[in-house]
Design a protein around this motif. Sequence first.
Motif, PDB file in Angstrom:
ATOM      1  N   LEU A 193      -0.193  -1.368  -9.016  1.00 49.01           N
ATOM      2  CA  LEU A 193      -0.464  -1.786 -10.386  1.00 49.01           C
ATOM      3  C   LEU A 193       0.667  -1.301 -11.273  1.00 49.01           C
ATOM      4  CD1 LEU A 193      -4.237  -0.849 -10.672  1.00 49.01           C
ATOM      5  CD2 LEU A 193      -3.266  -3.108 -10.317  1.00 49.01           C
ATOM      6  N   LEU A 194       1.329  -2.222 -11.944  1.00 50.63           N
ATOM      7  CA  LEU A 194       2.383  -1.884 -12.897  1.00 50.63           C
ATOM      8  C   LEU A 194       1.745  -1.912 -14.281  1.00 50.63           C
ATOM      9  CD1 LEU A 194       5.289  -4.055 -11.478  1.00 50.63           C
ATOM     10  CD2 LEU A 194       4.702  -1.696 -10.962  1.00 50.63           C
ATOM     11  N   THR A 195       1.749  -0.755 -14.937  1.00 51.85           N
ATOM     12  CA  THR A 195       1.054  -0.646 -16.213  1.00 51.85           C
ATOM     13  C   THR A 195       2.028  -0.345 -17.344  1.00 51.85           C
ATOM     14  OG1 THR A 195       0.674   1.716 -15.891  1.00 51.85           O
ATOM     15  CG2 THR A 195      -1.019   0.212 -15.083  1.00 51.85           C
ATOM     16  N   ARG A 196       1.545  -0.479 -18.538  1.00 53.56           N
ATOM     17  CA  ARG A 196       2.334  -0.150 -19.725  1.00 53.56           C
ATOM     18  C   ARG A 196       1.601   0.936 -20.484  1.00 53.56           C
ATOM     19  NH1 ARG A 196       1.262  -4.949 -24.072  1.00 53.56           N
ATOM     20  NH2 ARG A 196      -0.935  -4.517 -24.327  1.00 53.56           N
ATOM     21  N   ILE A 233      -3.644   7.906  -3.021  1.00 51.23           N
ATOM     22  CA  ILE A 233      -3.583   7.366  -4.380  1.00 51.23           C
ATOM     23  C   ILE A 233      -2.448   8.074  -5.101  1.00 51.23           C
ATOM     24  CG2 ILE A 233      -4.759   7.132  -6.581  1.00 51.23           C
ATOM     25  CD1 ILE A 233      -7.395   7.144  -5.048  1.00 51.23           C
ATOM     26  N   LYS A 234      -1.499   7.295  -5.625  1.00 50.56           N
ATOM     27  CA  LYS A 234      -0.406   7.830  -6.427  1.00 50.56           C
ATOM     28  C   LYS A 234      -0.508   7.201  -7.811  1.00 50.56           C
ATOM     29  CE  LYS A 234       2.935   8.307  -2.683  1.00 50.56           C
ATOM     30  NZ  LYS A 234       4.252   7.882  -2.191  1.00 50.56           N
ATOM     31  N   ALA A 235      -0.863   8.010  -8.780  1.00 49.82           N
ATOM     32  CA  ALA A 235      -1.007   7.498 -10.138  1.00 49.82           C
ATOM     33  C   ALA A 235      -0.281   8.430 -11.086  1.00 49.82           C
ATOM     34  CB  ALA A 235      -2.475   7.378 -10.517  1.00 49.82           C
ATOM     35  N   GLY A 240      -4.637   2.707   3.694  1.00 45.61           N
ATOM     36  CA  GLY A 240      -3.832   2.037   2.688  1.00 45.61           C
ATOM     37  C   GLY A 240      -3.358   2.980   1.607  1.00 45.61           C
ATOM     38  N   GLN A 241      -2.909   2.385   0.508  1.00 45.43           N
ATOM     39  CA  GLN A 241      -2.342   3.164  -0.578  1.00 45.43           C
ATOM     40  C   GLN A 241      -2.558   2.435  -1.892  1.00 45.43           C
ATOM     41  OE1 GLN A 241       1.934   3.490  -0.407  1.00 45.43           O
ATOM     42  NE2 GLN A 241       1.909   5.440  -1.459  1.00 45.43           N
ATOM     43  N   VAL A 242      -2.846   3.222  -2.934  1.00 43.05           N
ATOM     44  CA  VAL A 242      -2.911   2.706  -4.294  1.00 43.05           C
ATOM     45  C   VAL A 242      -1.790   3.373  -5.079  1.00 43.05           C
ATOM     46  CG1 VAL A 242      -4.254   2.571  -6.423  1.00 43.05           C
ATOM     47  CG2 VAL A 242      -5.394   2.351  -4.218  1.00 43.05           C
ATOM     48  N   ARG A 248       1.940   2.771 -11.622  1.00 40.74           N
ATOM     49  CA  ARG A 248       3.161   3.247 -12.265  1.00 40.74           C
ATOM     50  C   ARG A 248       3.630   2.219 -13.294  1.00 40.74           C
ATOM     51  NH1 ARG A 248       7.495   0.428 -10.788  1.00 40.74           N
ATOM     52  NH2 ARG A 248       7.543  -0.641  -8.810  1.00 40.74           N
ATOM     53  N   PRO A 249       4.515   2.664 -14.201  1.00 44.89           N
ATOM     54  CA  PRO A 249       5.108   1.701 -15.138  1.00 44.89           C
ATOM     55  C   PRO A 249       6.179   0.878 -14.427  1.00 44.89           C
ATOM     56  CG  PRO A 249       5.946   3.900 -15.562  1.00 44.89           C
ATOM     57  CD  PRO A 249       4.904   4.030 -14.494  1.00 44.89           C
ATOM     58  N   PRO A 250       6.559  -0.267 -14.965  1.00 44.27           N
ATOM     59  CA  PRO A 250       7.628  -1.057 -14.357  1.00 44.27           C
ATOM     60  C   PRO A 250       8.941  -0.292 -14.366  1.00 44.27           C
ATOM     61  CG  PRO A 250       6.621  -2.239 -16.195  1.00 44.27           C
ATOM     62  CD  PRO A 250       6.021  -0.889 -16.156  1.00 44.27           C
ATOM     63  N   ARG A 251       9.764  -0.554 -13.408  1.00 43.25           N
ATOM     64  CA  ARG A 251      11.081   0.085 -13.361  1.00 43.25           C
ATOM     65  C   ARG A 251      11.992  -0.541 -14.401  1.00 43.25           C
ATOM     66  NH1 ARG A 251      10.718   0.044  -7.119  1.00 43.25           N
ATOM     67  NH2 ARG A 251       9.838   2.107  -6.791  1.00 43.25           N
TER      68      ARG A 251
END
Length: 81
Positions: free
Chosen positions: A20-23, A40-42, A63-65, A68-71
């Motif tokens: 998930l790419l967040t702002r 989970i990496k948040a 799996g993996q979650v 992070r924000p967009p690069r």
Amino acid sequence: MITHDTLDIDVDLRAGALKLLTRPGVVVDTGDLVVNYSGIKARRPADAPVLLRVRITGEIDFGQVVVRPPRRGLGRRRGTA
């Protein structure tokens, strides 16, 4: 355009990744997510007013979650000015 203050996502993921790419202003809650041999990496959200709360529920196996924000500079091509 954000029309609601909460987005519910129910996942059933096997051997994959949810990214998930967040702002700023978007908070992701994974507290009700069942993880089996998963991670989970948040990143911690910036101090900004909450515009949208994303609740992720369900189950992830192997799996993996990643939240992070967009690069920066993703739209730029290498070697151009």
